[in-house]
Design an enzyme around this catalytic site. Structure first.
Site, PDB file in Angstrom:
ATOM      1  N   HIS A 129       0.872  -1.185   0.000  1.00  0.00           N
ATOM      2  CA  HIS A 129       0.000   0.000   0.000  1.00  0.00           C
ATOM      3  C   HIS A 129       0.910   1.237   0.000  1.00  0.00           C
ATOM      4  O   HIS A 129       2.028   1.184   0.500  1.00  0.00           O
ATOM      5  CB  HIS A 129      -0.839  -0.055   1.276  1.00  0.00           C
ATOM      6  CG  HIS A 129      -1.868   1.016   1.427  1.00  0.00           C
ATOM      7  ND1 HIS A 129      -1.568   2.279   1.875  1.00  0.00           N
ATOM      8  CD2 HIS A 129      -3.206   1.016   1.211  1.00  0.00           C
ATOM      9  CE1 HIS A 129      -2.670   3.013   1.928  1.00  0.00           C
ATOM     10  NE2 HIS A 129      -3.685   2.271   1.538  1.00  0.00           N
ATOM     11  N   ASP A 206       3.245  -4.307   7.900  1.00  0.00           N
ATOM     12  CA  ASP A 206       2.032  -3.502   7.750  1.00  0.00           C
ATOM     13  C   ASP A 206       0.860  -4.453   7.970  1.00  0.00           C
ATOM     14  O   ASP A 206       0.511  -5.246   7.098  1.00  0.00           O
ATOM     15  CB  ASP A 206       2.003  -2.881   6.348  1.00  0.00           C
ATOM     16  CG  ASP A 206       0.675  -2.195   6.056  1.00  0.00           C
ATOM     17  OD1 ASP A 206      -0.266  -2.333   6.850  1.00  0.00           O
ATOM     18  OD2 ASP A 206       0.583  -1.534   4.996  1.00  0.00           O
ATOM     19  N   GLN A 209      -4.409  -4.955   7.175  1.00  0.00           N
ATOM     20  CA  GLN A 209      -5.413  -5.935   6.742  1.00  0.00           C
ATOM     21  C   GLN A 209      -5.203  -7.284   7.423  1.00  0.00           C
ATOM     22  O   GLN A 209      -5.920  -8.244   7.129  1.00  0.00           O
ATOM     23  CB  GLN A 209      -5.367  -6.130   5.216  1.00  0.00           C
ATOM     24  CG  GLN A 209      -5.549  -4.863   4.402  1.00  0.00           C
ATOM     25  CD  GLN A 209      -6.977  -4.308   4.454  1.00  0.00           C
ATOM     26  OE1 GLN A 209      -7.899  -4.966   4.952  1.00  0.00           O
ATOM     27  NE2 GLN A 209      -7.152  -3.094   3.967  1.00  0.00           N
ATOM     28  N   LYS A 232     -10.314  -0.620  10.607  1.00  0.00           N
ATOM     29  CA  LYS A 232     -10.456  -1.845   9.813  1.00  0.00           C
ATOM     30  C   LYS A 232     -10.757  -3.045  10.716  1.00  0.00           C
ATOM     31  O   LYS A 232     -10.973  -4.154  10.239  1.00  0.00           O
ATOM     32  CB  LYS A 232      -9.187  -2.093   9.008  1.00  0.00           C
ATOM     33  CG  LYS A 232      -8.929  -0.984   7.988  1.00  0.00           C
ATOM     34  CD  LYS A 232      -7.786  -1.319   7.084  1.00  0.00           C
ATOM     35  CE  LYS A 232      -7.206  -0.122   6.376  1.00  0.00           C
ATOM     36  NZ  LYS A 232      -8.067   0.466   5.363  1.00  0.00           N
ATOM     37  N   CYS A 370      -5.012   2.599  -3.468  1.00  0.00           N
ATOM     38  CA  CYS A 370      -3.760   3.117  -2.871  1.00  0.00           C
ATOM     39  C   CYS A 370      -2.632   2.091  -3.023  1.00  0.00           C
ATOM     40  O   CYS A 370      -1.788   1.936  -2.117  1.00  0.00           O
ATOM     41  CB  CYS A 370      -3.930   3.493  -1.405  1.00  0.00           C
ATOM     42  SG  CYS A 370      -5.127   4.799  -1.153  1.00  0.00           S
TER      43      CYS A 370
HETATM   44  N1  C6P Z   1      -6.316   0.576   2.981  1.00  0.00           N
HETATM   45  C1  C6P Z   1      -8.186   0.155   1.489  1.00  0.00           C
HETATM   46  O1  C6P Z   1      -9.287   0.418   1.009  1.00  0.00           O
HETATM   47  P1  C6P Z   1      -4.909   3.972   7.200  1.00  0.00           P
HETATM   48  O2  C6P Z   1      -5.470   4.822   6.104  1.00  0.00           O
HETATM   49  O3  C6P Z   1      -3.710   4.613   7.840  1.00  0.00           O
HETATM   50  O4  C6P Z   1      -5.927   3.534   8.191  1.00  0.00           O
HETATM   51  O5  C6P Z   1      -4.420   2.609   6.518  1.00  0.00           O
HETATM   52  C2  C6P Z   1      -3.523   2.638   5.443  1.00  0.00           C
HETATM   53  C3  C6P Z   1      -3.283   1.262   4.922  1.00  0.00           C
HETATM   54  C4  C6P Z   1      -2.030   0.690   5.063  1.00  0.00           C
HETATM   55  N2  C6P Z   1      -1.783  -0.561   4.659  1.00  0.00           N
HETATM   56  C5  C6P Z   1      -2.723  -1.317   4.106  1.00  0.00           C
HETATM   57  C6  C6P Z   1      -2.407  -2.725   3.702  1.00  0.00           C
HETATM   58  C7  C6P Z   1      -4.009  -0.817   3.919  1.00  0.00           C
HETATM   59  O6  C6P Z   1      -4.946  -1.585   3.374  1.00  0.00           O
HETATM   60  C8  C6P Z   1      -4.287   0.519   4.312  1.00  0.00           C
HETATM   61  C9  C6P Z   1      -5.640   1.131   4.047  1.00  0.00           C
HETATM   62  C10 C6P Z   1      -7.669   1.008   2.622  1.00  0.00           C
HETATM   63  O7  C6P Z   1      -7.526  -0.785   1.088  1.00  0.00           O
HETATM   64  C11 C6P Z   1      -7.779   2.451   2.316  1.00  0.00           C
HETATM   65  S1  C6P Z   1      -6.722   2.956   1.003  1.00  0.00           S
END
Ligand code: C6P
Length: 412
Positions: A129, A206, A209, A232, A370
């Protein structure tokens, strides 16, 4: 192992806990298949946040009055719950952030930037991401270090041999996604951490997910850093966690300066607060973390094993049902996957598909998620992505497939 009937009744029971799911959108009962972007919140989270606001709200760590004590207890209680949830060795290793993005930026600027220089390398994978790409690119711009990328194959499986071959003495850190948000691939982070450690290289996972879908034990993983987001995992937005090994946090300088991260300030010198407060400048998202504590209780009540099992079964069903559609191209077909299926349907632009589905009450995400390098790899501008959570069921998948059939007919 749950029998099929048990799985179905369990999913229906869990669904009842989420009020937002019980509404109509565009005249049809809502089917929510966008939990990888932001999961819905169960009543217990919504009620906990409301109760906190009604009775206990005040600033934390500052007041001598009763409400401030109550707010502090609720906020710090959430930290204890999160520490237990990921099996951190100590609550000092649980830094509250606004989300995964801030957690990774903190590591990039506080841990890596002071060490990095020309000739040094930061190793990530092709399926990251942007939150696990851009913070490292900033460090590279600031220090002259180089970002290098481990490849994946056409199924979206990481080439771990290629990754291991890239590990050398100039690699300062490996950053790897636990579960890809665009592909659903579950990476073998245990193996990657072991191989990196054999060369004394620290690893950041990371886990944005990962955390909502499987039990995480950071001590068993032995990673240096694990980052995740509250929204999430059925908690409020604007909450997240950076787990880091205590010795590393001790040695790292603060990321931001301000109130709460200090013990003593004069114009000559500031003494920083103890862990984890050294990294938590300013008034935090108190109610959000109180709600996140309730989300932890909820997830533990359901059981992460049950969550994984329900979602695995439903993902198999969804993949099989989507495969029946003419002209579908599934993006992300690794053997070991969780909760997400990306796809392209014929020539229909993913945004058109998302809009047509929304008109039928079906919420999916469309675009690059993203993860633009993933789109570049598969040579597509974007995909449609259906993502599952513990409250989805086979009816949701059937509604998705019939809505896609309607889209196909419209474009025929
Ligand atoms: N992915 C998706 O629709 P934040 O925005 O900081 O809570 O998370 C960022 C982020 C980082 N790593 C991974 C693997 C992610 O999936 C995400 C967020 C969302 O897939 C929004 S782009």
């Amino acid at each position: 192992m749950l029998a099929e009937e048990q799985r179905i009744s369990m999913a229906d029971r869990l669904r009842a806990d989420f009020p937002a799911l019980h509404q109509s959108v565009n005249g049809r009962p809502l089917v929510y298949l966008d939990s990888a972007a932001s999961a819905q919140q169960p009543s217990c989270v919504i009620d906990t946040v409301a109760e906190y606001a009604r009775h206990d709200h005040a600033n934390v760590h500052r007041g001598v009055h009763t409400l401030s004590h109550r707010a502090t207890d609720a906020y710090e209680g959430a930290r204890d719950k999160l520490a237990g949830f990921i099996n951190a060795n100590s609550r000092r290793e649980v830094v509250f952030t606004s989300g995964t993005t801030e957690a990774i930026n903190l590591v990039a600027q506080s841990f890596l930037r002071p060490k990095a220089g020309p000739g040094d390398k930061i190793l990530i994978t092709h399926m990251e991401h942007h939150a696990n790409i851009v913070p490292w690119q900033l460090v590279c711009e600031q220090t002259g270090a180089e970002l290098i990328v481990a490849p994946m194959d056409d199924s979206g499986t990481l080439d771990t041999d290629a990754l291991y071959a890239l590990l050398d003495e100039r690699v300062l850190l490996v950053g790897v996604v636990h579960v890809s948000n665009a592909l659903g691939t579950i990476n073998p982070v245990e193996d990657i951490i072991r191989e990196a450690h054999a060369r004394e290289i620290p690893v950041l996972v990371d886990g944005a997910q990962g955390v909502p879908h499987k039990a995480i034990d950071v001590q068993a993983l032995d990673c240096e850093f694990y980052a995740f987001s509250g929204h999430k995992m059925f908690g409020p937005t604007g909450t997240g966690v950076l787990y880091a090994k205590e010795a590393l946090l001790d040695a790292m300088p603060p990321y931001q300066g301000g109130g709460d991260m200090i013990l003593e300030v004069s114009f000559d010198k500031t003494v920083y607060n103890e862990l984890p407060y050294k990294f938590e400048a300013g008034t935090p998202n108190i109610s959000g973390f109180v709600g996140l504590g309730a989300a932890v209780d909820y997830l533990l009540g359901v059981g992460l094993e049950t969550v994984s099992e329900l979602e695995k079964d439903l993902l198999e069903y969804m993949t099989a049902r989507l495969s029946e559609l003419d002209g579908i191209r599934l993006i992300g077909t690794a053997d070991n996957k969780a909760s997400v299926q990306s796809f392209i349907l014929g020539d229909i632009h993913s945004h058109d598909l998302g809009t047509i589905l929304d008109h039928q009450g079906v919420a999916i995400r469309t675009g690059h998620h993203c993860a633009m390098p993933v789109m570049q790899f598969f040579d597509v501008p974007g995909t449609a992505r259906a993502s599952l959570a513990l409250y989805n069921n086979r009816d949701d998948v059937d509604r998705l497939v019939s809505a896609l059939t309607v889209a196909q007919e419209m474009f025929a």
